[in-house]
Enzyme design. Structure first.
Site, PDB file in Angstrom:
ATOM      1  CB  ALA A  74      -0.954  -0.019   1.231  1.00 50.16           C
ATOM      2  CB  THR A  75       4.169   2.200   1.170  1.00 51.98           C
ATOM      3  OG1 THR A  75       3.885   1.957   2.777  1.00 51.98           O
ATOM      4  CG2 THR A  75       5.249   3.189   1.126  1.00 51.98           C
ATOM      5  CG  ASN A 154      -3.036   3.590  10.022  1.00 53.41           C
ATOM      6  OD1 ASN A 154      -3.671   4.472   9.541  1.00 53.41           O
ATOM      7  ND2 ASN A 154      -2.092   3.657  10.721  1.00 53.41           N
ATOM      8  CD  GLN A 182      -5.189  -1.331   8.905  1.00 53.90           C
ATOM      9  OE1 GLN A 182      -5.576  -2.173   9.348  1.00 53.90           O
ATOM     10  NE2 GLN A 182      -3.907  -1.074   9.178  1.00 53.90           N
ATOM     11  CB  ALA A 203      -1.172  -9.481   0.312  1.00 59.61           C
ATOM     12  CG  HIS A 204       1.510  -6.814   5.288  1.00 62.25           C
ATOM     13  ND1 HIS A 204       1.711  -6.232   6.485  1.00 62.25           N
ATOM     14  CD2 HIS A 204       1.780  -5.556   4.395  1.00 62.25           C
ATOM     15  CE1 HIS A 204       1.985  -4.985   6.587  1.00 62.25           C
ATOM     16  NE2 HIS A 204       1.865  -4.566   5.295  1.00 62.25           N
ATOM     17  CB  THR A 241      10.332  -9.378 -12.859  1.00 64.64           C
ATOM     18  OG1 THR A 241      11.288  -9.176 -13.899  1.00 64.64           O
ATOM     19  CG2 THR A 241      10.058 -10.909 -13.067  1.00 64.64           C
ATOM     20  CB  CYS A 326       3.226   2.909   9.920  1.00 70.44           C
ATOM     21  SG  CYS A 326       2.011   1.582  10.014  1.00 70.44           S
TER      22      CYS A 326
HETATM   23  C1  LIG Z   1      -0.348  -0.687   6.313  1.00 68.78           C
HETATM   24  C2  LIG Z   1      -0.751   0.485   5.928  1.00 68.78           C
HETATM   25  C3  LIG Z   1      -0.044   1.084   4.821  1.00 68.78           C
HETATM   26  C4  LIG Z   1       1.021   0.507   4.428  1.00 68.78           C
HETATM   27  O1  LIG Z   1       1.104  -0.718   3.586  1.00 68.78           O
HETATM   28  P1  LIG Z   1       2.418  -1.565   3.232  1.00 68.78           P
HETATM   29  O2  LIG Z   1       1.872  -2.656   2.346  1.00 68.78           O
HETATM   30  O3  LIG Z   1       2.877  -1.966   4.497  1.00 68.78           O
HETATM   31  O4  LIG Z   1       3.219  -0.596   2.389  1.00 68.78           O
HETATM   32  C5  LIG Z   1      -0.784   2.293   4.152  1.00 68.78           C
HETATM   33  N1  LIG Z   1      -1.913   2.652   4.666  1.00 68.78           N
HETATM   34  C6  LIG Z   1      -2.386   2.129   5.640  1.00 68.78           C
HETATM   35  C7  LIG Z   1      -3.812   2.642   6.039  1.00 68.78           C
HETATM   36  C8  LIG Z   1      -2.063   1.103   6.298  1.00 68.78           C
HETATM   37  O5  LIG Z   1      -2.496   0.533   7.348  1.00 68.78           O
END
Ligand SMILES: *Cc1c(COP(=O)(O)O)cnc(C)c1O
Length: 385
Positions: A74-75, A154, A182, A203-204, A241, A326
């Site tokens: 997401a970053t 978050n 989230q 995904a995580h 890739t 974060c």
């Molecule tokens: C965790 C998070 C991110 C960052 O996501 P990553 O996949 O760890 O880079 C961005 N925005 C929100 C709201 C998040 O909770």
């Protein structure tokens, strides 16, 4: 007695679901082809797996497969969406609007754009964490090109009214980006009805692997300015890739989320509500953020006692967050924004997840209650002579 410490920080990251691991493994061993290698079977089977996963990610938000761009998380999705759209839309205007409670991956990206000739309005939320729609509408200008508002926060788990925000943007032809990192598996998302142009996914936080994410780019939105140049993968918007195993993992964790949400969300809500009831029975506990417009698994409390930060730092038996992971443990900009800039005292974020048991929640509630009571007793005990 549950195994200790108990993991209650599922908004920082989730364990990978064993079913997801299982599905990923062959793509690290025998099925190693490059999905861009179209001239042989190794490549073609990897491409088929990537496209199946793209379909699964698209289905969770009711998008078309062709609207999903793979990223590293997401970053990166936030960076690509905001920089990519701000640059592509620069002729229309260079003003962007967002909220003080966004994730740093949005805030820092906006700060970077500010150094490159864009202007940014960051709105303060109401004390419940939600955006005031009148205030939002008033912040829009003729040169506003992009708006970014997260779906689920978050830290405090509040759900913004993206349908209303999107309708306001749509009426003025302004692009809306939504960070939904989230939200997946927690709230139903339907981009066919939600007026959103760009949506960041990862995904995580949804029982998948770290290092893989996606950006939804609505069909018809002008191509984003790429932030990663190279072989022209992902329709030229994100070269590199494709990580087949990670992508397969994201597809599988989103597929499971879609299938199990209806059962999982009420279960998590019951566990969270048990913690909420138990902890708010303590008169020194205050809840941060709206409790109605909120995802089911998040509780964020402040312990209104002076100097109990030590106690919070020493909560060894439960893994909770005392500030967003974060932020590297710094003061929470989210809670500060809720309270008009004042530092929020002793916050604890508790986020339950798929693998938490009732036994674990009962233990955690007892443990936290005891620790807070000890702290309370120390504060009210007469000082030793
Ligand atoms: C965790 C998070 C991110 C960052 O996501 P990553 O996949 O760890 O880079 C961005 N925005 C929100 C709201 C998040 O909770």
């Amino acid at each position: 007695m549950p195994n200790l410490p108990i993991y209650l920080d599922n908004s920082a990251t989730t364990p990978v679901d064993p079913r997801v691991v299982e599905k990923m493994l062959p793509w690290l061993t025998s099925l190693f082809g490059n999905p861009a290698s179209s001239s042989h079977a190794f490549g073609r089977e990897a491409r088929a797996a990537v496209e199946a996963a793209r379909g699964a990610v698209a289905r969770l938000i009711n998008a078309g497969s062709q609207e999903i761009i793979w990223t590293s998380g997401a970053t990166e999705s936030n960076n690509l969406a905001l920089k990519g759209a701000a640059l592509a839309q620069a002729a229309r205007g260079r003003h962007l609007v967002s909220v003080q409670t966004e994730h740093n991956a949005v805030l820092d990206t906006l700060r970077d754009l500010e150094t490159r000739g864009h202007t940014v309005t960051l709105l303060a939320p109401q004390i419940n964490g939600l955006l005031d729609l009148n205030q939002f509408e008033a912040a829009l200008r003729p040169d506003t090109s992009v708006v970014s508002v997260m779906l689920v926060n978050n830290e405090i788990g509040v759900i913004q009214d993206i349908a209303a925000i999107g309708a306001i943007c749509r009426a003025r032809g302004i692009l809306l980006h939504v960070d939904a990192a989230q939200a997946t598996g927690k709230v139903a998302i339907d981009v066919k009805t939600l007026p959103v142009d760009l949506m960041s996914l990862t995904a995580h936080k949804t029982y998948g692997p770290k290092g893989i994410g996606a950006l939804y780019v609505r069909k018809g939105v002008a191509a984003l300015a790429p932030q990663m140049h190279g072989g022209g993968h992902e329709r030229g918007m994100r070269s590199g890739t494709l990580a087949t195993h990670q992508i397969v993992g994201m597809g599988e964790c989103f597929r499971i989320a879609g299938e199990e949400m209806a059962v999982e969300v009420p279960r998590l809500r019951a566990l969270r509500d048990k913690l909420h009831r138990g902890l708010s029975a303590l008169d020194c506990v205050r809840v941060n953020g709206d409790m109605q417009q909120r995802i089911a698994n998040n509780l964020n409390i402040s312990v209104m006692l002076p100097d109990c930060d030590q106690m919070i730092a020493l909560l060894t038996d439960v893994a909770v967050s005392s500030a967003s992971a974060c932020m590297g443990g710094g003061a929470s900009h989210v809670l500060q924004a809720l309270h008009g800039g004042a530092a929020a005292p002793n916050a604890i974020r508790i986020t339950v997840g798929r693998f938490n048991t009732t036994e674990e929640i009962d233990f955690a509630l007892n443990y936290l209650t005891q620790k807070i009571r000890e702290c309370q007793a120390r504060k009210t005990a007469p000082a030793l002579a």
